[in-house]
Design a protein around this motif. Sequence first.
Motif, short mmCIF file in Angstrom:
data_model
loop_
_atom_site.label_atom_id
_atom_site.label_comp_id
_atom_site.label_asym_id
_atom_site.label_seq_id
_atom_site.Cartn_x
_atom_site.Cartn_y
_atom_site.Cartn_z
N LYS A 1 -0.99 5.85 -5.55
CA LYS A 1 0.38 6.05 -4.67
C LYS A 1 0.00 6.85 -3.63
CE LYS A 1 2.17 3.57 -8.04
NZ LYS A 1 0.83 3.57 -8.76
N VAL A 2 0.77 6.16 -2.46
CA VAL A 2 0.42 6.96 -1.09
C VAL A 2 1.74 7.21 -0.49
CG1 VAL A 2 -1.97 6.18 -0.68
CG2 VAL A 2 0.14 4.67 -0.02
N SER A 3 2.02 8.21 0.29
CA SER A 3 3.18 8.34 0.89
C SER A 3 3.71 7.61 2.03
CB SER A 3 3.48 9.78 1.26
OG SER A 3 2.36 10.29 2.28
N SER A 4 2.52 7.19 2.87
CA SER A 4 2.80 6.29 3.99
C SER A 4 1.58 5.30 3.91
CB SER A 4 2.64 7.13 5.16
OG SER A 4 3.64 8.06 5.38
N PRO A 5 2.08 3.89 3.78
CA PRO A 5 1.15 2.97 3.65
C PRO A 5 0.30 2.79 5.10
CG PRO A 5 3.04 2.00 3.93
CD PRO A 5 3.46 3.45 3.91
N ARG A 6 -0.89 2.41 5.05
CA ARG A 6 -1.85 2.03 6.14
C ARG A 6 -2.13 0.51 5.89
NH1 ARG A 6 -7.12 5.16 3.95
NH2 ARG A 6 -8.22 3.48 2.91
N VAL A 7 -2.52 -0.09 6.98
CA VAL A 7 -2.96 -1.52 6.73
C VAL A 7 -3.68 -1.91 5.74
CG1 VAL A 7 -4.06 -3.58 7.93
CG2 VAL A 7 -2.68 -1.94 9.35
N GLY A 8 -3.55 -3.08 4.78
CA GLY A 8 -4.16 -3.32 3.69
C GLY A 8 -3.74 -2.76 2.52
N ASP A 9 -2.79 -1.76 2.41
CA ASP A 9 -2.18 -1.13 1.20
C ASP A 9 -0.97 -2.12 0.86
OD1 ASP A 9 -3.86 1.05 1.39
OD2 ASP A 9 -2.18 2.35 2.22
N LEU A 10 -0.65 -1.92 -0.58
CA LEU A 10 0.43 -2.81 -1.30
C LEU A 10 1.59 -1.97 -1.38
CD1 LEU A 10 -1.80 -3.79 -4.29
CD2 LEU A 10 -0.98 -5.15 -2.45
N VAL A 11 2.66 -2.85 -0.88
CA VAL A 11 3.97 -2.23 -0.87
C VAL A 11 4.92 -2.88 -2.06
CG1 VAL A 11 4.12 -1.46 1.58
CG2 VAL A 11 4.82 -3.69 0.99
N PHE A 12 5.43 -1.94 -2.60
CA PHE A 12 6.41 -2.32 -4.05
C PHE A 12 7.60 -2.51 -3.87
CE2 PHE A 12 2.04 -0.94 -5.07
CZ PHE A 12 1.59 -2.04 -5.97
N PHE A 13 8.47 -3.28 -4.34
CA PHE A 13 9.84 -3.44 -4.57
C PHE A 13 10.44 -3.71 -5.81
CE2 PHE A 13 8.01 -4.93 -0.49
CZ PHE A 13 8.53 -4.08 0.36
N GLU A 14 11.74 -3.13 -6.14
CA GLU A 14 12.50 -3.73 -7.36
C GLU A 14 13.20 -4.71 -6.95
OE1 GLU A 14 13.75 -0.65 -10.44
OE2 GLU A 14 15.49 -0.71 -9.01
N THR A 15 13.37 -5.87 -7.49
CA THR A 15 13.87 -6.89 -7.28
C THR A 15 14.93 -7.51 -8.38
OG1 THR A 15 12.07 -8.42 -7.49
CG2 THR A 15 12.56 -7.74 -5.11
N TYR A 16 14.14 -8.30 -9.07
CA TYR A 16 15.26 -8.90 -10.15
C TYR A 16 15.19 -8.25 -11.43
CZ TYR A 16 10.74 -10.54 -11.90
OH TYR A 16 9.47 -10.89 -12.58
N THR A 17 14.25 -7.21 -11.61
CA THR A 17 14.44 -6.40 -12.72
C THR A 17 14.11 -4.88 -12.36
OG1 THR A 17 13.56 -6.02 -15.20
CG2 THR A 17 11.99 -6.80 -13.44
N SER A 18 14.37 -4.04 -13.12
CA SER A 18 13.94 -2.51 -12.95
C SER A 18 12.47 -2.32 -12.78
CB SER A 18 14.58 -1.65 -13.97
OG SER A 18 14.27 -2.04 -15.23
N GLY A 19 12.15 -1.25 -11.92
CA GLY A 19 10.65 -1.12 -11.78
C GLY A 19 10.03 -2.12 -10.91
N PRO A 20 8.90 -1.71 -10.59
CA PRO A 20 8.05 -2.96 -9.70
C PRO A 20 8.16 -4.37 -10.22
CG PRO A 20 6.59 -1.48 -10.77
CD PRO A 20 7.80 -1.16 -11.35
#
Length: 313
Positions: free
Chosen positions: A252-271
């Motif tokens: 886990k990183v506090s600020s993403p850099r190019v090529g990192d992954l960004v995660f979202f919680e959409t249709y269910t709890s958690g990533p």
Amino acid sequence: MKKYLLSTALTATVLFTPAMADAALGDQTLKQGMRHADVTELQQWLKGEGFLHGSIDGIFGPVTAKAVRSYQNSAGIGTDGIAGPQTFGAMGIRNSSVNASASAPNQAAFSRTLRQGERGNDVRQLQQTLKRKGHHSGSIDGVFGPVTASSVRSFQRSAGIDVDGIAGPRTFLALNGGSVKSATSSQTTSNSSTGFSDKLISNARHYIGSPYVWGGTSPSGFDCSGYLQYVFNKAGKSIPRTVASIYKASSKVSSPRVGDLVFFETYTSGPSHAGIYLGGGQFIHAGSSTGVTIANMSSSYWKQRYLGAGRLN
């Protein structure tokens, strides 16, 4: 700034003058009945944010008006289906003449992120600024091609910022003399990671437009994690199959850099959804309603669902 992603048929339908081609999105009010290259760009933005489910044809019809109203409603502004100053302001797109007048005398004023495939005055201004700083030896033609991307990467290396060939906020700040710290832990780390990131992003962009298919793992149809696994594999790195397992495997990183992954919680709890960070607040992903596309993390939809960023070492 114009993207000129018009098919031959559309070019015959959408008529625009040289003056129109030089205008930036946000320089005029767009409403139903209009046909214009700016409408094409507006539609691309709305589709990338998940508000437009129709075609990108440069025609401001009922479907586009509905998409604008949907965005306006999510942004908490007047819901009239007309893309004017208030709507563009909420999108983060300002009138280019306002930007220019507000800039310091010797600073370049850029209204938005620029990348390969784009054309227009913003690209021309970027090329001029890069040439003035000794990083661009190509022509000043307003076309963001491989030579301009190489010039941007050259400047980014000299400025000690993420090297992705995309001119976003951090690059513009550095071009205008601002102080920008590198997002990498060291120059050695930056140099070693740049090659992989460049390859990863290049692979990821290659499949823009591929459709979304639940469980899909190939260019004929991707789901979210199937797309990530495919492009990472093409770049030479194996990753887990599901978003949850990818999230667990990443640092886990506090600020993403190019090529990192960004995660979202959409249709269910958690990533439950993820994409690849491109810089400038943008990420590329396989969306269920859009297929493979580029979206903005600051949009109302993604901002409230963002969980954090991770890095696969």
